[in-house]
Design a protein around this motif. Structure first.
Motif, PDB file in Angstrom:
ATOM      1  N   SER A 233       2.278   1.706  -3.475  1.00  0.00           N
ATOM      2  CA  SER A 233       1.302   2.164  -4.476  1.00  0.00           C
ATOM      3  C   SER A 233       0.919   3.621  -4.235  1.00  0.00           C
ATOM      4  CB  SER A 233       0.071   1.268  -4.464  1.00  0.00           C
ATOM      5  OG  SER A 233      -0.520   1.296  -3.206  1.00  0.00           O
ATOM      6  N   VAL A 234       0.870   4.041  -2.954  1.00  0.00           N
ATOM      7  CA  VAL A 234       0.582   5.453  -2.700  1.00  0.00           C
ATOM      8  C   VAL A 234       1.724   6.330  -3.199  1.00  0.00           C
ATOM      9  CG1 VAL A 234       0.296   7.137  -0.857  1.00  0.00           C
ATOM     10  CG2 VAL A 234      -1.015   5.069  -0.817  1.00  0.00           C
TER      11      VAL A 234
ATOM     12  N   ILE B 222      -9.604   6.798  -6.461  1.00  0.00           N
ATOM     13  CA  ILE B 222      -8.916   7.210  -5.231  1.00  0.00           C
ATOM     14  C   ILE B 222      -9.918   7.380  -4.091  1.00  0.00           C
ATOM     15  CG2 ILE B 222      -7.576   9.091  -4.226  1.00  0.00           C
ATOM     16  CD1 ILE B 222      -6.119   9.289  -6.823  1.00  0.00           C
TER      17      ILE B 222
ATOM     18  N   THR C 262      -4.526  11.452  -1.650  1.00  0.00           N
ATOM     19  CA  THR C 262      -3.540  10.390  -1.414  1.00  0.00           C
ATOM     20  C   THR C 262      -2.636  10.723  -0.225  1.00  0.00           C
ATOM     21  OG1 THR C 262      -2.194  11.409  -3.110  1.00  0.00           O
ATOM     22  CG2 THR C 262      -3.501   9.544  -3.758  1.00  0.00           C
TER      23      THR C 262
ATOM     24  N   ILE D 217      -6.130   2.848  -5.998  1.00  0.00           N
ATOM     25  CA  ILE D 217      -5.282   4.056  -6.016  1.00  0.00           C
ATOM     26  C   ILE D 217      -4.489   4.121  -7.313  1.00  0.00           C
ATOM     27  CG2 ILE D 217      -3.271   5.120  -4.940  1.00  0.00           C
ATOM     28  CD1 ILE D 217      -4.299   4.201  -2.291  1.00  0.00           C
ATOM     29  N   LEU D 218      -3.925   2.982  -7.712  1.00  0.00           N
ATOM     30  CA  LEU D 218      -3.118   2.998  -8.936  1.00  0.00           C
ATOM     31  C   LEU D 218      -3.979   3.245 -10.168  1.00  0.00           C
ATOM     32  CD1 LEU D 218      -0.472   0.255  -8.312  1.00  0.00           C
ATOM     33  CD2 LEU D 218      -0.211   2.702  -8.341  1.00  0.00           C
TER      34      LEU D 218
ATOM     35  N   LEU E 156       2.719   9.702 -10.202  1.00  0.00           N
ATOM     36  CA  LEU E 156       1.874   9.799 -11.397  1.00  0.00           C
ATOM     37  C   LEU E 156       1.049  11.083 -11.380  1.00  0.00           C
ATOM     38  CD1 LEU E 156       0.529   6.154 -11.802  1.00  0.00           C
ATOM     39  CD2 LEU E 156       2.394   7.236 -12.980  1.00  0.00           C
ATOM     40  N   LEU E 157       0.520  11.418 -10.210  1.00  0.00           N
ATOM     41  CA  LEU E 157      -0.295  12.643 -10.141  1.00  0.00           C
ATOM     42  C   LEU E 157       0.573  13.881 -10.322  1.00  0.00           C
ATOM     43  CD1 LEU E 157      -2.771  11.736  -7.317  1.00  0.00           C
ATOM     44  CD2 LEU E 157      -3.266  12.083  -9.688  1.00  0.00           C
TER      45      LEU E 157
ATOM     46  N   ILE F 147       3.768   5.599  -5.722  1.00  0.00           N
ATOM     47  CA  ILE F 147       3.683   5.631  -7.184  1.00  0.00           C
ATOM     48  C   ILE F 147       2.557   6.561  -7.628  1.00  0.00           C
ATOM     49  CG2 ILE F 147       3.213   4.203  -9.196  1.00  0.00           C
ATOM     50  CD1 ILE F 147       4.564   1.923  -7.740  1.00  0.00           C
ATOM     51  N   ALA F 148       1.447   6.545  -6.879  1.00  0.00           N
ATOM     52  CA  ALA F 148       0.341   7.443  -7.222  1.00  0.00           C
ATOM     53  C   ALA F 148       0.748   8.903  -7.062  1.00  0.00           C
ATOM     54  CB  ALA F 148      -0.874   7.128  -6.352  1.00  0.00           C
TER      55      ALA F 148
ATOM     56  N   LEU G 118       0.825  -1.208   0.000  1.00  0.00           N
ATOM     57  CA  LEU G 118       0.000   0.000   0.000  1.00  0.00           C
ATOM     58  C   LEU G 118       0.856   1.254   0.000  1.00  0.00           C
ATOM     59  CD1 LEU G 118      -2.792   0.991  -0.055  1.00  0.00           C
ATOM     60  CD2 LEU G 118      -2.951   0.788   2.376  1.00  0.00           C
TER      61      LEU G 118
ATOM     62  N   SER H 224      -4.787  -0.644  -2.992  1.00  0.00           N
ATOM     63  CA  SER H 224      -3.670  -0.347  -3.888  1.00  0.00           C
ATOM     64  C   SER H 224      -4.109  -0.358  -5.343  1.00  0.00           C
ATOM     65  CB  SER H 224      -2.558  -1.374  -3.698  1.00  0.00           C
ATOM     66  OG  SER H 224      -2.191  -1.459  -2.359  1.00  0.00           O
TER      67      SER H 224
ATOM     68  N   GLN I 253      -5.605  -4.048   1.753  1.00  0.00           N
ATOM     69  CA  GLN I 253      -4.442  -3.384   1.161  1.00  0.00           C
ATOM     70  C   GLN I 253      -4.368  -3.615  -0.340  1.00  0.00           C
ATOM     71  OE1 GLN I 253      -0.665  -3.899   2.857  1.00  0.00           O
ATOM     72  NE2 GLN I 253      -1.411  -3.804   4.956  1.00  0.00           N
TER      73      GLN I 253
ATOM     74  N   LEU J 189      -3.413  10.455 -15.095  1.00  0.00           N
ATOM     75  CA  LEU J 189      -2.235  10.753 -15.917  1.00  0.00           C
ATOM     76  C   LEU J 189      -2.543  10.620 -17.397  1.00  0.00           C
ATOM     77  CD1 LEU J 189       0.726  11.409 -16.110  1.00  0.00           C
ATOM     78  CD2 LEU J 189       1.219   9.016 -15.924  1.00  0.00           C
TER      79      LEU J 189
ATOM     80  N   ALA K 246      -4.813   7.036 -10.230  1.00  0.00           N
ATOM     81  CA  ALA K 246      -3.685   7.889 -10.620  1.00  0.00           C
ATOM     82  C   ALA K 246      -3.324   7.688 -12.087  1.00  0.00           C
ATOM     83  CB  ALA K 246      -2.488   7.603  -9.730  1.00  0.00           C
TER      84      ALA K 246
END
Lengths: 93, 130
Positions: free
Chosen positions: A9-10, B57, A54, B19-20, A16-17, A12-13, A6, B16, B12, B27, B23
């Motif tokens: 991934s946060v 998100i 995030t 969230i991915l 990306l953002l 990476i987010a 987790l 995850s 989790q 993008l 995002a």
């Protein structure tokens, strides 16, 4: 440490953002006409709101959520005012 | 980061994923905003970030805080409803403003008023049929 997936991934987010915000900022600077800049600004505040969400997931506090709510409210009003200005030349008639 | 370690593994993984997805979709919308050529093409790109970008998100946030606090935490629905309701309004206003500006400047690529308006008052519109 069982929260590795987790946290990664946060992170990476976040990246990306941030790249998305850079793209929208380039469009905001380069945009040939005023309406391009307004669309880029609209997408920019949506991305900043997602970035704050995030951050809120990462830290576990609800302060970031309230900041995101305020950004979405004020961003809508400002974009509508800019669109009215582009169309009529004045905001409040 | 201690609070995230209390989450079970399934929460989790699902959080995850969402969230991915959010995002990534944001993008993709931003890249579309940067690379599409016309304004009327570009106005479609940011809606990716405001539909599934926000949705993914916010779903992850709802899931994480609900599992952590052992009760349904639904105040993120406020942001989701607000963004979903306001984004079409904003983009329609911007599209109309851009069309108005292009028409008043006499740009040839946008349709003029005569070709897109419906049946008007003069008789030629009636003979053409709709």
């Amino acid at each position: 440490m069982s929260a590795t997936i987790l946290i990664w991934s946060v992170t990476i987010a976040h990246v990306l953002l941030a790249v998305a915000m850079v793209c929208q900022a380039i469009r905001f600077i380069r945009g040939p006409r005023a309406q391009d800049r307004v669309v880029a600004f609209d997408a920019f505040y949506i991305s900043s709101m997602l970035l704050l969400l995030t951050f809120g997931i990462r830290t576990g506090t609800t302060l970031y959520f309230e900041a995101a709510l305020v950004i979405s409210l004020i961003g809508f009003v400002s974009t509508v005012a800019l669109a009215k200005f582009l169309m009529r030349g004045e905001v409040i008639e | 980061m201690t609070h995230l370690a209390d989450l079970p593994a399934w929460a989790q993984l699902i959080a995850s994923f969402f969230i991915l997805i959010g995002a990534l979709v944001t993008l993709i919308g931003a890249i579309g905003l940067l690379t599409l050529r016309d304004f009327y093409d570009r106005i479609h790109a940011p809606t990716l970030g405001s539909t599934w970008g926000t949705g993914g998100i916010l779903l992850a946030s709802i899931l994480i805080f609900s599992v952590l606090q052992s009760r349904p935490v639904l105040h993120e629905v406020l942001i989701a409803v607000f963004v979903t309701v306001t984004m079409p309004v904003v983009l329609m206003l911007l599209g109309r403003a851009a069309l108005y500006r292009d028409r008043t400047e006499g740009i040839e690529t946008v349709p003029s008023i005569e070709t897109v308006s419906g049946p008007s008052d003069d008789t030629s519109a009636e003979t053409d049929g709709k």
